[in-house]
Structures are given as C-alpha cells and as structure tokens.
Design a protein around this motif. Structure first.
Motif: not given
Length: 82
Positions: A11-12, A15, A17-19, A45-48, A52
């Motif tokens: 998890e970042s 921004n 983003t979670e992978n 990949v999940t962004v906010s 995706r």
C-alpha cells in the motif's frame, strides 16, 4: 521439488494506490547441477478505492545451472497489462 505460495499486499500512502499480489511457484532439481522453475503472479491494483479493470499477470520460466564455482540462470517472463 519446492512449491511456494505467497500473498503480498503493498500500500502506497502518498497516492492511495494498493497492489495485492498472489504468487505461486514451483522449482524442481533435475540433478545436482541443474534446476528448473515456473512462477505465476497475478496483481490486483486499486487506486483511491477503485479497482483497475485489468490485472497484471506474469508467467516466468527459469533454468539454473551450476558450473562449480560459477552459477548461471536463464529466465523468460511473459507480462500482461503492465
């Protein structure tokens, strides 16, 4: 023969983003000097908070050989949606 399974969650916080990766691999020792392996990795990949639509998928094959004091390996990877 060695079989490995793993789930990696990265998890970042900068921004959102979670992978999340699921990994499986198998390695077989053909003889004292040679081994072969096959790995498969699928990453979601999940962004906010939104997933995706396309997942990253990697299939990798490897061959390793021991020449005494020197070892070498050859790897091939097929990557989709990178």
């Amino acid at each position: 023969m060695i079989l490995s399974l793993a789930r990696v969650d990265n998890e970042s916080h900068t921004n959102g983003t979670e992978n999340e990766s699921d990994e499986i691999g198998v390695t077989y020792s053909v003889n004292d000097n040679m081994s072969v392996g096959l790995q498969y990795i699928k990453t979601d990949v999940t962004v906010s908070g939104t997933a995706r639509p396309d997942d990253e998928k990697i299939v990798m094959a490897s061959i390793g050989y021991n020449l005494g004091g020197i070892g070498m390996s050859i790897n091939y990877a097929d990557v989709e949606s990178a």
